[in-house]
Structure formats: structure tokens, C-alpha cells
Scaffold this motif. Structure first.
Motif, PDB file in Angstrom:
ATOM      1  N   GLU A 102     -14.360   0.864   3.424  1.00  0.00           N
ATOM      2  CA  GLU A 102     -14.662   1.814   2.565  1.00  0.00           C
ATOM      3  C   GLU A 102     -14.482   3.045   3.269  1.00  0.00           C
ATOM      4  O   GLU A 102     -14.748   3.296   4.329  1.00  0.00           O
ATOM      5  N   ALA A 116      -6.303   4.857  -0.687  1.00  0.00           N
ATOM      6  CA  ALA A 116      -6.771   3.792   0.306  1.00  0.00           C
ATOM      7  C   ALA A 116      -5.919   4.061   1.731  1.00  0.00           C
ATOM      8  O   ALA A 116      -4.829   4.203   1.774  1.00  0.00           O
ATOM      9  N   ARG A 134      -6.499   1.859   8.206  1.00  0.00           N
ATOM     10  CA  ARG A 134      -7.904   1.059   8.508  1.00  0.00           C
ATOM     11  C   ARG A 134      -8.502   0.405   7.264  1.00  0.00           C
ATOM     12  O   ARG A 134      -8.547   1.104   6.135  1.00  0.00           O
ATOM     13  N   SER A 135      -8.894  -0.719   7.512  1.00  0.00           N
ATOM     14  CA  SER A 135      -9.550  -1.337   6.280  1.00  0.00           C
ATOM     15  C   SER A 135     -10.971  -0.985   6.065  1.00  0.00           C
ATOM     16  O   SER A 135     -11.617   0.072   6.963  1.00  0.00           O
ATOM     17  N   ARG A 144      -3.982   3.483   4.854  1.00  0.00           N
ATOM     18  CA  ARG A 144      -3.136   2.370   5.150  1.00  0.00           C
ATOM     19  C   ARG A 144      -3.360   1.585   6.481  1.00  0.00           C
ATOM     20  O   ARG A 144      -2.672   0.589   6.758  1.00  0.00           O
TER      21      ARG A 144
END
Length: 780
Positions: free
Chosen positions: A633, A626, A630-631, A628
Motif C-alpha cells: 500500500e 499503483a 514496489r508492492s 509498478r
């Protein structure tokens, strides 16, 4: 004769027999009591003070003499040449197998000669009597001879003929400090006693008669004369041809020297001797000599105080074949007596193969998972690479073969340092931490201590289907094995280290692919320790180079100093062609796609921006970690103008639009997507009507030079100097020049750079949130 008279005679006869029987019984009891009160000397009287360490073939490695500095090499009768035993009995005591310790005829002859000549001409001693004198020195006088006879009879009562002969074979004086046939054979003739020729056997059989006068290294003429006498005495036992050939052989003996191979291992085993006279090791004498010679050949090229250590282990048995704890046991300036096989040192990058293997077992990664070799901060910890450059997007295989630090720290951060250290301990590799310290991210870059011995034992797992083992130094040492990795993960990591993984194997560019050697180097902080560990089908070899006192050696790192020695050791010790390895059933190859990291799906061709062939364990293709920075999907969609292809939204245009399904690369990697990959991976530019929309790259700009600019030198001998600044950030930023880290400083400070080379220059600035700006220009 009357019946009463007959009865009296019978009674007297019975009483005489009973008296004789009682006298005999009393004498027997007296002898038993005397034997108990005055027992014969016990063989091995100096055993606690004399010790021999030997290789697996019996070659002496090191001899620790007794308090009288006597060398004795214990040997069984079965390991002594039958020629020597025949010569010994044939010359010294032909009736040895039949007499009770004393030969009456020989004693009578010796007594007659003494009476006739007034002095002792021959002692009439049997081999048993000589053993009695060896075990208990007795004066050569008549009382001494009588005592020797009694002791010989005692020995015959206590020991078998072979046991008595075994004592003689091990304790007979052989000149100088040597005792026993094995010591003499090794010292004078350079061979074990089981390989003696007819001439050798005769020489060593006669030597105890006058050890000092017949020493073959000092008195070869006398020794030959005595030897020939024995050979002539053996007529009828040996063939005339064998005796004739033996008589032609000259007596040539080498100088007697202390054996000195694997001295530090010998010191180590000596402390565990527990009164033993001999310790058999698993070492291969030839391999040990080869390793020590290779170390000696490198001494001239090493600075003062630098030492080396090597450990060679047989993968199948875990037996150690060569052990060098220091570079030169005679050089005190190089800390000769410090055993660096057992010293705890920083392992540098040598733990990385276990990290990636454990992460594969945990289902976190596969062999081609996407990782980022870019400047990153992990809770304030900011690792850099050995060469201070970065490579952008890399696979697990590339990160391991290039020993990149940032990807390793990223994987460890996902796995958890405590779990990693615990897994290593379960696999037999215990790490040492400073007092009060606990595992952290620095452990994968050498932030803990371990030994060459433990590292080599752990690396055997890559040749043993994931099972590591403790190196064994003696044949009786127990096999201590632990599961380090699954068989599948061990196969994958070994393939990466040997060939670079599926991609490296496909182009046959792997460093060890043609020789079947998987190897890894390591360098500790400050150039204190240089490591190289290699695994073949047959052997695991570990090399350490550094200063035992821990001071730095600038310019000494694993790849340039330890790896060449490792290659030479494999070349000398392992000529075996590599076997064709079949992947375990749990391992298979499949295509995967970046940036998602999952299997290639033809139905999602547009989301597969780079393909790779990967090893998968248990049919699992874990996705890329995932993001680190940027949030959201990794999969997303955006709209483009149906005509221009520029990015747009309904808020900024009413022209026809087209929806595009896309995937995001990790934000930290986007600055490193050059050329066609950048055009494929990043969304198109915004339509001019949508300039107020958020651009992922917006907010960070380089000032001081513009892309496409050409900077010319005013004078050929004067380099232009750039003064660059960054806008849109106040915190720390990273400056990179052509992919190489050039600075890490607060954004408000200018970045000064001298343009010393002509050609294209790419300068990138990036903050810790992944935002970046890049300019490209030329220097002429």
C-alpha cells in the motif's frame, strides 16, 4: 331562298369548318411530330466536360474547361446585376418579353435592307434567335435564317422567357475562351456579375456582337466606342446622370488568367462532379488566398522537396474555410500534386490530448494526477523523450503541455492500447497500422498513421463540447458528428492545452491563454512529419510540414517549424476575442495532494507533501497509479527514536519510539525527490543500531566519485574525464546527469563522462526495480 338551299349552304359551311379544323389538327400534329423528331438543342451540351469550382461567395477557385477549352461560369439570373439584364434587353431586344421568339417588324426591316443593299446589314435577330444560334451554330444564309427562326419558335414553346435569358447569360460568347457574363465579368473586370456598374453592364451587353473585335483587354478603344453606343441607347431607361458618369469611365480590363485557388481540393471535387457544371464549396476565398500567401512566404526557407499542408475548419458548421494540400502547386520538385491533407502519416504526439481526455473520462486520472517522467520499461518497451531528458514527478497537465513521452505511455498502458484505438475510431479518427500489426504502446508516440483531415476533424471536439466532426467541403455535404469525449473532459484538455491547466492559468503562463488558442505539436520518428493543430472558439487549424516521400528532415519538428505557421494563420484569420468559458456542471476545481493524488484533507496534513489545484470530472479524484516496482500500500507507518528522530524498530533498540504515519511515492520517482521534498517524503536515516535493516536504497552504489567532492581542472583547456562504475546490480542500469538521460547499459560496463562545464553536477544511477544511488559534486 328555299329551305333545302339553306340547308345545303349550312352543310357546306359545316364541312368547310370541319375540314379546316382537321387541317389545323393535322398541322399541329405534324408540328408536334417534327418537334419530337427534331427537338431544339439542349442547354449545357458540354456539361460533362466543363466544370467550375467556386468559393462560398462565388469566387472561382479553379475552372476545368470543356473539350474546346471554353471557360464557362454557370450563374443564375438572380445572381446577375439587373443593370446588365436591362442593358441586354434594352439594346438587343426591346420586345423580348412580348414576341413569340421572332419579331416580324425586325425581320421585315432586315429583309428590306438586304434587298436594298444586296447584303445582310442587320439580322433582325431576337435574343431567342441568338440563343438558338448559340445552342446550334447555323450558317448566316437565308436557309440558315429560316432554320434559326424555327428553332427560336421551338425554344419559346419549350422554355420560359427567364429560362431563355438564362441560357444566353451563361452561353453568350465573350471573347477568346470565355462564355457567359459571369466568366467575362470575373476574367475582364475581376468582380462577380452581380456587382456590375452601368458602364460594366453596357460593355458586357455589347461584347457578344463581335467578341474578338471588342475584347476589352485587347481592343479597349473599340470596346469603349461600342459600350458608349449602348449607354446612349439606354436613355429613358437609366437616368442622364448615371449615363453621364458611365460615359466618363475608361475601359480597363485585366489579363485573362485561369483561376487557381485550392487546386488540389478542386481536383478532389472534380472526381465527384458527376456531370455537374458548377460545384459550390464552403471555402472562404480571402482565407484561402491568405493561407496560400503564408505558405509561399515560407518556401524560401525550406529545403528542396519539403512540402506543407494546411486545413482550416469552422467549428460551428464543420465547413472548411481554407485547404492547401501542398506548398506550391507549380513546384513539381516539392511533389506539388500530392495532396498531403489526405495522406496517411505518423501523427507524432498529436494523439496525446485524446489519450488524457479518454483517461479522464474513464476515471483513471484528473488534470493534476501524479505521473513519472523517469526511465521506465513497459514489458521491454522503453520510451524516451524528444530531448532525451527526464523531469521526474510531473502532473498530467505538465506532461501534456511538455509533450512528455514516458507519462503518456504509462497512461496508455493503464488504459489499454486496443481500447484507446477503438475509442478514437468511435470518435471519427481511424488509425492506419501496417499489415499484420495491432495496436500497442507505440501508438501514442506516432506508431500508426492518420491524415491531417482526420486530425483536424477530431480536434474540433475541443471546441464543440467533446463532439468531433468530419470536415465539410460543400454546403450540401451532410454533417457527420461523433462523440469523442465528454463535454467535461474536452473542457479540461482544452484548458490544459491553452493555459497549462489550473496551475498554468493561475500564474498566467499558458502559451495561448491571452489569445484563446489551445494547440498541440507533434513530430514523427526521424523528423519525417512536423505537426501543429490549434483550436480557437471559431476555427480549428491543422498544419503539416515534411517531405511527401517520407524522407527525414533533421531539425524539423512541430514546435520550431509548424507551430509558428499555425500562429500566423490564426493571427490572419481569427481576430475574434476569446469568449469567457464556463466549466460544464460536471467539472470543478479542488485541491489535491501528492503523492496519493486524492483530495486534500486537513486532517491528514502530514500525508499531503505537495498540493495542487486540479480539475475534477464528476466529482472524482482518482488516486495515483499503483506502484509498478514496489508492492504494498501507498500508506504505511514506521517508527523513529523519540529523541533522535532516526528510524528504528523494536528489534534493534529498547529506547522510546514514536510511530509515524507516512505515504510512499512511487519507487521510480524517489530518486527525483530533491531538496525539501525528499526530506519530507522519504523516511529518515536508520539509527546506527539498526544498520542491518533493509534500506530502500541499499544495494546500488556508484563508485569513482563521492558526494561533495570538488574536481579541479589540471589545465584550463583540458576537461576532466570520469570513469564511474556501479555496484550491487548486474542487469541494465540508467545513468542520468543533471536529470538528463546519458546512458543505458549493462551494470558491469563502466560509464565514461567528460566534464565539459563548471559547476555542480548530479549523477544518478537507477535500475529497473527503482533502486538508485546519487552523487553530487562540483567541477572547477
Amino acid at each position: 331562298m328555299s329551305w333545302p338551299h339553306i340547308r345545303r349552304q349550312r352543310l357546306h359551311g359545316l364541312l368547310r369548318r370541319r375540314r379546316a379544323w382537321l387541317i389545323g389538327l393535322a398541322l399541329l400534329l405534324a408540328l408536334v411530330v417534327l418537334d419530337a423528331v427534331f427537338p431544339p438543342p439542349v442547354p449545357g451540351r458540354d456539361a460533362p466536360h466543363a466544370l467550375l469550382i467556386v468559393a462560398r461567395d462565388g469566387t472561382p477557385l479553379r475552372a476545368f474547361p470543356d473539350r474546346d477549352h471554353v471557360w464557362r461560369h454557370p450563374v443564375a439570373l438572380s445572381d446577375v446585376s439587373p443593370l446588365y439584364l436591362a442593358a441586354l434587353e434594352g439594346y438587343e431586344d426591346r420586345w423580348f418579353r412580348w414576341h413569340p421568339g421572332v419579331n416580324p417588324l425586325a425581320l421585315a426591316r432586315a429583309g428590306w435592307q438586304w434587298l436594298r443593299h444586296g447584303e445582310i446589314v442587320s439580322g433582325g435577330s431576337t435574343l431567342t434567335m441568338q440563343v438558338a444560334r448559340i445552342l446550334e451554330p447555323i450558317p448566316r444564309t437565308l436557309p440558315g435564317k429560316l432554320r434559326q427562326i424555327v428553332r427560336a419558335v421551338q425554344l419559346e414553346a419549350h422554355y420560359s422567357k427567364d429560362e431563355i435569358l438564362g441560357i444566353y447569360v451563361n452561353y453568350a460568347p465573350m471573347g477568346g475562351v470565355l462564355e457567359g457574363v459571369e466568366a467575362a465579368s470575373r476574367a475582364y473586370l475581376g468582380k462577380p456579375a452581380r456587382r456590375l456598374s452601368h458602364a460594366d453592364a453596357a460593355l458586357l451587353a455589347v461584347l457578344p456582337q463581335a467578341p474578338s473585335r471588342l475584347r476589352p483587354d485587347r481592343q479597349p478603344a473599340r470596346a469603349r466606342q461600342a459600350r458608349d453606343k449602348v449607354l446612349q441607347r439606354m436613355a429613358g431607361v437609366w437616368s442622364a446622370a448615371d449615363i453621364g458618369d458611365a460615359l466618363q469611365e475608361p475601359v480597363v480590363a485585366q489579363t485573362v488568367r485561369d483561376p487557381l485557388l485550392a487546386p488540389l481540393l478542386a481536383e478532389r471535387l472534380r472526381k465527384e462532379a458527376a456531370g455537374r457544371q458548377r460545384i459550390d464549396t464552403t471555402l472562404d476565398a480571402q482565407a484561402q488566398q491568405t493561407v496560400e500567401l503564408l505558405l509561399a512566404n515560407r518556401l524560401a526557407g525550406l529545403p528542396p522537396r519539403v512540402s506543407m499542408a494546411v486545413l482550416v475548419v469552422d467549428n460551428e458548421t464543420l465547413e472548411v474555410r481554407a485547404y492547401a494540400g501542398s506548398a506550391d502547386f507549380s513546384d513539381a520538385d516539392r511533389f506539388a500534386h500530392v495532396d498531403m491533407v489526405r495522406a496517411s502519416r505518423s501523427p507524432g504526439s498529436t494523439l496525446k490530448p485524446f489519450l488524457y481526455g479518454l483517461a479522464i473520462d474513464e476515471g483513471l486520472i484528473h488534470s493534476e494526477s501524479l505521473l513519472g517522467d523517469v526511465p521506465q520499461s513497459f514489458g521491454g518497451y522503453q520510451p524516451g523523450n524528444f530531448q532525451q531528458s527526464f523531469h521526474g514527478p510531473v502532473s498530467v497537465s505538465e506532461a501534456l503541455t511538455k509533450s512528455l513521452n514516458v507519462p503518456a505511455v504509462e497512461v496508455l498502458d493503464r488504459l489499454d492500447p486496443n481500447r484507446f484505438v477503438a475509442a478514437l475510431r468511435r470518435g471519427g479518427l481511424k488509425l492506419d497500422f501496417p499489415k499484420g500489426e495491432s495496436p500497442n504502446l507505440a501508438v501514442i508516440l506516432g506508431g500508426a498513421g492518420t491524415t491531417l483531415e482526420q486530425l483536424v476533424g477530431a480536434y474540433t471536439a475541443f471546441a464543440r463540447q467533446g463532439v468531433s466532426g468530419k470536415p465539410r467541403y460543400t454546403p450540401e455535404a451532410p454533417r457527420v458528428e461523433q462523440r469523442m469525449l465528454s463535454a467535461g473532459a474536452a473542457f479540461i484538455i482544452r484548458d490544459i492545452l491553452e493555459s497549462g491547466g489550473p496551475v498554468g492559468r493561475a500564474v498566467e503562463a499558458g502559451s495561448g491563454i491571452r489569445r484563446g488558442i489551445a494547440w498541440k505539436t507533434g513530430t514523427s520518428f526521424g523528423f519525417r512529419d512536423a505537426w501543429s493543430i490549434g483550436v480557437s472558439d471559431r476555427l480549428t487549424v491543422g498544419v503539416w510540414i515534411g517531405r511527401p516521400d517520407g524522407t527525414p528532415n533533421p531539425g524539423f519538428f512541430g514546435a520550431n517549424i509548424a507551430a509558428p505557421l499555425l500562429v500566423d494563420i490564426f493571427s490572419a484569420l481569427d481576430q475574434q476575442a476569446p469568449a469567457q468559458r464556463t466549466p460544464p456542471l460536471s467539472v470543478r476545481q479542488e485541491k489535491i495532494c501528492w503523492p496519493l493524488g486524492t483530495r486534500y484533507d486537513p486532517a491528514e496534513e502530514g500525508l499531503c507533501q505537495r498540493q495542487a489545484l486540479a480539475w475534477l470530472l464528476n466529482d472524482t479524484a482518482p488516486p495515483t497509479f499503483a506502484d509498478r516496482l514496489r508492492s504494498g500500500e501507498a500508506r504505511y507507518s514506521y517508527e523513529v527514536d523519540a529523541r533522535s528522530g532516526l528510524r528504528t524498530t523494536a528489534e534493534c533498540t529498547d529506547r522510546p519510539r514514536r510511530k509515524i504515519d507516512a505515504v510512499r511515492w512511487p519507487a521510480a520517482l524517489e530518486p527525483w525527490l530533491g531538496g525539501d521534498l525528499a526530506r519530507k517524503a522519504l523516511p529518515p536515516a536508520w539509527d546506527p543500531a539498526c544498520r542491518r535493516q533493509s534500506d530502500p536504497e541499499a544495494g546500488l552504489r556508484i563508485s569513482g566519485v563521492t558526494s561533495g567532492e570538488v574536481i579541479k581542472r589540471v589545465r584550463p583547456d583540458q576537461d576532466p574525464v570520469l570513469r564511474l562504475e556501479v555496484r550491487g546490480q548486474r542487469g541494465p542500469v540508467y545513468w542520468l546527469i543533471n536529470g538528463r538521460l546519458a546512458g543505458h547499459r549493462p551494470a558491469h560496463l563502466p560509464f565514461i563522462h567528460r566534464l565539459s562545464e563548471s559547476g555542480r553536477v548530479d549523477i544518478t544511477v537507477m535500475d529497473e526495480q527503482g533502486r538508485f544511488d546519487r552523487v553530487s559534486f562540483s567541477v572547477r
